[in-house]
Design a protein around this motif. Structure first.
Motif, PDB file in Angstrom:
ATOM      1  N   GLU A 161       0.853  -1.180   0.000  1.00  7.51           N
ATOM      2  CA  GLU A 161       0.000   0.000   0.000  1.00  7.51           C
ATOM      3  C   GLU A 161       0.898   1.241   0.000  1.00  7.51           C
ATOM      4  OE1 GLU A 161      -3.353   1.076   3.032  1.00  7.51           O
ATOM      5  OE2 GLU A 161      -4.042  -0.374   1.523  1.00  7.51           O
ATOM      6  N   LYS A 162       0.626   2.160  -0.909  1.00  8.73           N
ATOM      7  CA  LYS A 162       1.503   3.330  -1.054  1.00  8.73           C
ATOM      8  C   LYS A 162       0.676   4.611  -1.079  1.00  8.73           C
ATOM      9  CE  LYS A 162       5.698   1.611  -2.012  1.00  8.73           C
ATOM     10  NZ  LYS A 162       6.951   2.057  -1.429  1.00  8.73           N
ATOM     11  N   ASP A 163       1.283   5.671  -0.610  1.00 14.25           N
ATOM     12  CA  ASP A 163       0.673   6.995  -0.755  1.00 14.25           C
ATOM     13  C   ASP A 163       1.257   7.637  -1.998  1.00 14.25           C
ATOM     14  OD1 ASP A 163      -0.852   6.850   1.485  1.00 14.25           O
ATOM     15  OD2 ASP A 163       0.620   7.809   2.788  1.00 14.25           O
ATOM     16  N   ILE A 164       0.411   8.230  -2.815  1.00 10.83           N
ATOM     17  CA  ILE A 164       0.959   9.000  -3.925  1.00 10.83           C
ATOM     18  C   ILE A 164       0.385  10.405  -3.885  1.00 10.83           C
ATOM     19  CG2 ILE A 164       1.392   7.072  -5.490  1.00 10.83           C
ATOM     20  CD1 ILE A 164      -1.121   7.925  -6.992  1.00 10.83           C
ATOM     21  N   GLN A 165       1.166  11.338  -4.383  1.00  8.66           N
ATOM     22  CA  GLN A 165       0.735  12.728  -4.429  1.00  8.66           C
ATOM     23  C   GLN A 165       0.464  13.115  -5.869  1.00  8.66           C
ATOM     24  OE1 GLN A 165       3.109  15.713  -2.538  1.00  8.66           O
ATOM     25  NE2 GLN A 165       1.686  15.604  -0.829  1.00  8.66           N
ATOM     26  N   ILE A 166      -0.686  13.693  -6.089  1.00 12.25           N
ATOM     27  CA  ILE A 166      -0.981  14.149  -7.445  1.00 12.25           C
ATOM     28  C   ILE A 166      -1.542  15.567  -7.401  1.00 12.25           C
ATOM     29  CG2 ILE A 166      -1.391  11.893  -8.517  1.00 12.25           C
ATOM     30  CD1 ILE A 166      -4.376  12.445  -8.059  1.00 12.25           C
ATOM     31  N   THR A 190      -3.073  13.754  -1.608  1.00  8.42           N
ATOM     32  CA  THR A 190      -2.415  12.484  -1.340  1.00  8.42           C
ATOM     33  C   THR A 190      -3.463  11.381  -1.366  1.00  8.42           C
ATOM     34  OG1 THR A 190      -0.857  13.634   0.077  1.00  8.42           O
ATOM     35  CG2 THR A 190      -0.933  11.247   0.285  1.00  8.42           C
ATOM     36  N   LEU A 191      -3.155  10.338  -2.109  1.00 12.44           N
ATOM     37  CA  LEU A 191      -4.096   9.214  -2.214  1.00 12.44           C
ATOM     38  C   LEU A 191      -3.399   7.912  -1.853  1.00 12.44           C
ATOM     39  CD1 LEU A 191      -5.858   9.928  -5.617  1.00 12.44           C
ATOM     40  CD2 LEU A 191      -6.855  10.140  -3.346  1.00 12.44           C
ATOM     41  N   LYS A 192      -4.159   7.034  -1.238  1.00 15.92           N
ATOM     42  CA  LYS A 192      -3.635   5.696  -0.937  1.00 15.92           C
ATOM     43  C   LYS A 192      -3.875   4.800  -2.145  1.00 15.92           C
ATOM     44  CE  LYS A 192      -3.288   4.696   3.920  1.00 15.92           C
ATOM     45  NZ  LYS A 192      -2.125   5.557   3.877  1.00 15.92           N
ATOM     46  N   VAL A 193      -2.824   4.121  -2.563  1.00  9.77           N
ATOM     47  CA  VAL A 193      -2.968   3.184  -3.672  1.00  9.77           C
ATOM     48  C   VAL A 193      -2.659   1.790  -3.155  1.00  9.77           C
ATOM     49  CG1 VAL A 193      -2.172   2.538  -5.972  1.00  9.77           C
ATOM     50  CG2 VAL A 193      -2.225   4.935  -5.304  1.00  9.77           C
ATOM     51  N   SER A 194      -3.592   0.912  -3.328  1.00  8.48           N
ATOM     52  CA  SER A 194      -3.382  -0.469  -2.911  1.00  8.48           C
ATOM     53  C   SER A 194      -2.896  -1.256  -4.125  1.00  8.48           C
ATOM     54  CB  SER A 194      -4.706  -0.996  -2.377  1.00  8.48           C
ATOM     55  OG  SER A 194      -4.533  -2.262  -1.863  1.00  8.48           O
ATOM     56  N   VAL A 195      -1.616  -1.622  -4.112  1.00  6.98           N
ATOM     57  CA  VAL A 195      -1.022  -2.325  -5.252  1.00  6.98           C
ATOM     58  C   VAL A 195      -1.234  -3.825  -5.054  1.00  6.98           C
ATOM     59  CG1 VAL A 195       1.109  -2.771  -6.529  1.00  6.98           C
ATOM     60  CG2 VAL A 195       0.714  -0.516  -5.500  1.00  6.98           C
ATOM     61  N   PRO A 196      -1.925  -4.474  -5.980  1.00 18.13           N
ATOM     62  CA  PRO A 196      -2.217  -5.906  -5.778  1.00 18.13           C
ATOM     63  C   PRO A 196      -0.986  -6.781  -5.981  1.00 18.13           C
ATOM     64  CG  PRO A 196      -3.035  -5.199  -7.908  1.00 18.13           C
ATOM     65  CD  PRO A 196      -2.475  -3.960  -7.237  1.00 18.13           C
ATOM     66  N   LYS A 197      -0.987  -7.915  -5.284  1.00 18.60           N
ATOM     67  CA  LYS A 197       0.060  -8.938  -5.445  1.00 18.60           C
ATOM     68  C   LYS A 197       0.190  -9.321  -6.899  1.00 18.60           C
ATOM     69  CE  LYS A 197      -0.800 -11.563  -1.258  1.00 18.60           C
ATOM     70  NZ  LYS A 197      -1.213 -12.822  -0.684  1.00 18.60           N
ATOM     71  N   GLY A 198       1.414  -9.452  -7.361  1.00 15.70           N
ATOM     72  CA  GLY A 198       1.630 -10.011  -8.693  1.00 15.70           C
ATOM     73  C   GLY A 198       1.616  -8.987  -9.814  1.00 15.70           C
TER      74      GLY A 198
END
Ligand SMILES: [Zn+2]
Ligand SMILES: [Zn+2]
Length: 379
Positions: free
Chosen positions: A139-144, A221-229
């Motif tokens: 899970e990552k925070d990104i700024q846009i 700032t948004l949370k991005v949930s990066v899926p496995k794989g």
């Protein structure tokens, strides 16, 4: 072309339904088949278009009357005899008015002014993650940077305490009707109001914060949930996290493209991982139990005596989970590389000479033997 369905049937109302009933039926159907609620569903998309088309006709008094009289023939563009024959009937128009606009209405927007509602723009962002993070998810925070609804005027564009006036020219509808004579008789076309530009209202005192735009540029700032794989170059769509829609329109989407950093030891192809493990000459010749690192731990593996360099073996299920179905996991493919020592002590050198002698190859003649063999093959 397939027989067109009856517009009343599409909306599930009876002929002679009131405007309110039509609107209610349309809202219900459009919500049900909305692309955001049915991502990738072609059937829902087709239904959604159909519903929009039906409502586009039935909500317009003139087209509604023409449809009741002549059915689909009223809008037949190929036959030429239709009431709305030719250019005066434009599907694009309907779409602008109802595809984009309907949502403000449907999804809680309060303006109720279908003509000016617009879907927000999609935003694009890049996210760099570690090799392991792509395999195990993160899970990552990104700024846009994004246009956000102006707080000062709540997006209205009018200075706080003032309200925009309804456009007198179009009566607030944002549309004006133009009548033209043609061989088919009088035709009415509808276009955006030339005074208010289709907004239906005129801002006398613009909001000083956003200068009347209703939106301001801001970093969020948004949370991005990066899926496995996930793999390098793939992207994640966050529905509704793009720019806000205008005048009650839906927000756009945020598309995040993933960049996976390379790993020092492992490489990846699809869901398989590849790893090269060095073994010594003695281990390869005599056999040995070696330690093989996996991405999150290490495993023991026994190599057979006489293992050659380049020998590979597969560790099932030690690869990368499939991004669409995490229960399916790829393999780890290990190849063994027999290494040659580069700095030897005098004692080690002597042991190797003795070893070579024991093998029947006087070590200095070893290469000569090879060249002799080569000559033999060329004879
Ligand atoms: Zn403002
Ligand atoms: Zn106007």
């Amino acid at each position: 072309m397939a027989e067109k369905r009856d517009y009343y049937e599409i909306l599930g109302v009876s002929k002679g339904a009131s405007d309110d009933e039509l609107k209610k039926a349309y809202r219900k159907m459009a919500k049900q088949y909305h692309p955001d609620a049915n991502p990738g569903n072609k059937e829902a998309e087709a239904k959604f278009k159909e519903v929009n088309e039906a409502y586009g006709i039935l909500s317009d008094p003139q087209k509604h009357a023409a449809y009741d009289q002549m059915g689909h023939a009223a809008f037949d563009q190929t036959g030429g005899g239709g009431f709305y024959g030719g250019a005066s009937f434009d599907m694009g128009d309907i779409f602008d008015n109802f595809f984009g606009g309907g949502f403000g209405d449907i999804f809680g927007g309060s303006t109720g002014r279908r003509t000016s509602a617009r879907r927000g723009a999609d935003l694009h962002a890049n996210l760099s993650i570690k090799f392991e993070e792509a395999v195990f998810g993160v899970e990552k925070d990104i700024q846009i940077m994004s246009n956000e609804t102006c707080d000062a005027c709540k997006g209205s564009g009018a200075k706080a305490g003032t309200v925009a006036e309804s456009c007198k020219h179009c009566g607030g509808t944002g549309q004006e009707r133009v009548q033209q004579q043609s061989i088919f008789g009088t035709m009415t076309t509808v276009r955006s109001c030339s005074v208010c530009g289709g907004e239906g209202r005129i801002i006398k005192e613009p909001c000083p914060v956003c200068r009347g735009a209703g939106a301001v540029r801001r970093s969020k700032t948004l949370k991005v949930s990066v899926p496995k794989g996930i793999d390098n170059g793939q992207s994640i769509r966050l529905g509704g996290r793009g720019e806000p829609g205008a005048k009650g329109g839906l927000a756009g989407d945020l598309l995040v493209t993933i960049h996976v950093q390379p790993h020092k030891l492992f490489s990846r192809e699809g869901t398989n991982l590849y790893l090269e493990v060095p073994v010594t000459f003695a281990q390869a010749a005599l056999g040995a139990e070696i330690i093989v690192p996996t991405l999150d731990s290490a495993e023991k593996y026994t190599i057979k005596p006489g293992t050659q360099t380049g020998t590979h073996f597969v560790m099932r299920g030690k690869g990368v989970p499939n991004v669409r179905n995490n229960r399916v996991v790829g393999d780890l493919v290990v190849s063994l590389k027999v290494t040659v020592p580069t700095s030897l002590t005098e004692k080690q050198k002597q042991l190797l000479r003795d070893f070579a002698f024991e093998m029947g190859e006087e070590y200095t003649d070893h290469r000569k033997g090879f060249w002799d063999k080569l000559k033999d093959t060329l004879k």
